[in-house]
Write a protein that holds these residues in place. Structure first.
Motif, PDB file in Angstrom:
ATOM      1  N   GLN A   6       0.824  -1.197   0.000  1.00  0.00           N
ATOM      2  CA  GLN A   6       0.000   0.000   0.000  1.00  0.00           C
ATOM      3  C   GLN A   6       0.861   1.250   0.000  1.00  0.00           C
ATOM      4  O   GLN A   6       0.435   2.289  -0.468  1.00  0.00           O
ATOM      5  N   ILE A   7       2.047   1.160   0.539  1.00  0.00           N
ATOM      6  CA  ILE A   7       2.955   2.305   0.593  1.00  0.00           C
ATOM      7  C   ILE A   7       3.232   2.828  -0.807  1.00  0.00           C
ATOM      8  O   ILE A   7       3.279   4.022  -1.033  1.00  0.00           O
ATOM      9  N   PHE A   8       3.413   1.942  -1.765  1.00  0.00           N
ATOM     10  CA  PHE A   8       3.657   2.369  -3.134  1.00  0.00           C
ATOM     11  C   PHE A   8       2.704   1.673  -4.086  1.00  0.00           C
ATOM     12  O   PHE A   8       3.057   0.715  -4.737  1.00  0.00           O
ATOM     13  N   ALA A   9       1.475   2.166  -4.132  1.00  0.00           N
ATOM     14  CA  ALA A   9       0.461   1.668  -5.064  1.00  0.00           C
ATOM     15  C   ALA A   9       0.316   2.714  -6.169  1.00  0.00           C
ATOM     16  O   ALA A   9      -0.596   3.521  -6.165  1.00  0.00           O
ATOM     17  N   PRO A  10       1.261   2.738  -7.100  1.00  0.00           N
ATOM     18  CA  PRO A  10       1.315   3.797  -8.107  1.00  0.00           C
ATOM     19  C   PRO A  10       0.332   3.595  -9.258  1.00  0.00           C
ATOM     20  O   PRO A  10      -0.173   2.499  -9.474  1.00  0.00           O
ATOM     21  N   ALA A  11       0.106   4.676  -9.984  1.00  0.00           N
ATOM     22  CA  ALA A  11      -0.745   4.608 -11.175  1.00  0.00           C
ATOM     23  C   ALA A  11      -0.038   3.827 -12.289  1.00  0.00           C
ATOM     24  O   ALA A  11      -0.673   3.098 -13.033  1.00  0.00           O
ATOM     25  N   ARG A  12       1.268   3.997 -12.423  1.00  0.00           N
ATOM     26  CA  ARG A  12       2.039   3.286 -13.447  1.00  0.00           C
ATOM     27  C   ARG A  12       2.438   1.912 -12.931  1.00  0.00           C
ATOM     28  O   ARG A  12       3.116   1.813 -11.911  1.00  0.00           O
ATOM     29  N   PRO A  13       2.050   0.852 -13.628  1.00  0.00           N
ATOM     30  CA  PRO A  13       2.424  -0.494 -13.178  1.00  0.00           C
ATOM     31  C   PRO A  13       3.936  -0.680 -13.065  1.00  0.00           C
ATOM     32  O   PRO A  13       4.405  -1.394 -12.171  1.00  0.00           O
ATOM     33  N   ALA A  14       4.697  -0.039 -13.945  1.00  0.00           N
ATOM     34  CA  ALA A  14       6.155  -0.183 -13.893  1.00  0.00           C
ATOM     35  C   ALA A  14       6.705   0.292 -12.556  1.00  0.00           C
ATOM     36  O   ALA A  14       7.637  -0.298 -12.011  1.00  0.00           O
TER      37      ALA A  14
END
Length: 156
Positions: A6-14
């Motif tokens: 959850q800390i890094f649930a970014p929009a970009r999958p990469a």
């Protein structure tokens, strides 16, 4: 999804994949102080080497899945139950040289993932060919590999 993912649930999958590797390598940077005692979590045994191996294996397994699906081929099932198995090599001391090797290997694997994912359209990411998760979901699944490093923890 775990707290770490959850800390890094970014929009970009990469970024999900590269962020996961950054997190794993930050923890691995503390593992040269490992006292040799395996960590027991969720009924399994973890060590620094096993955590790195599991992250690398997870990246390779799902990259092979994605590439096969993009090529219109059947995926090859993973027949190795590596999370259940702790090898003699997993019990070896984790040296600065091992950390350097892990940084090189995982960083390159993350770049391959990032390059592949960034080359796909949103349509391809969300409506991926073949059976299984969409490639966007696959990247989020691979992101959960932080579990292995988090199991070993910060050994500062």
């Amino acid at each position: 999804m775990t707290e770490s993912t959850q800390i890094f649930a970014p929009a970009r999958p990469a970024t999900a994949v590269t962020g996961m590797v950054d997190h794993v390598l930050a923890l691995a940077g503390t593992w040269t102080h490992w006292n040799g005692e395996p960590v027991h979590v969720d009924g399994r045994v973890y060590t620094p080497h096993k955590a790195i191996r599991r992250v690398a294996d997870h990246l390779i397994d799902h990259l092979a899945e994605m590439e096969a699906r993009l090529a219109g081929e059947e995926t090859q099932p993973d027949r190795w139950h590596a999370s259940l198995v702790t090898t003699e090599a997993d019990l070896a001391p984790f040296t600065p040289e091992d950390l350097d090797e892990a940084r090189s290997r995982l960083t390159r694997l993350a770049r391959i993932w990032a390059n592949r994912l960034d080359s796909l359209t949103d349509e391809q990411l969300d409506h991926s060919p073949g059976t299984g998760w969409s490639f966007r979901e696959l990247a989020r699944h691979v992101q959960e590999s932080v579990y292995y490093a988090d199991a070993v923890g910060d050994m500062s």
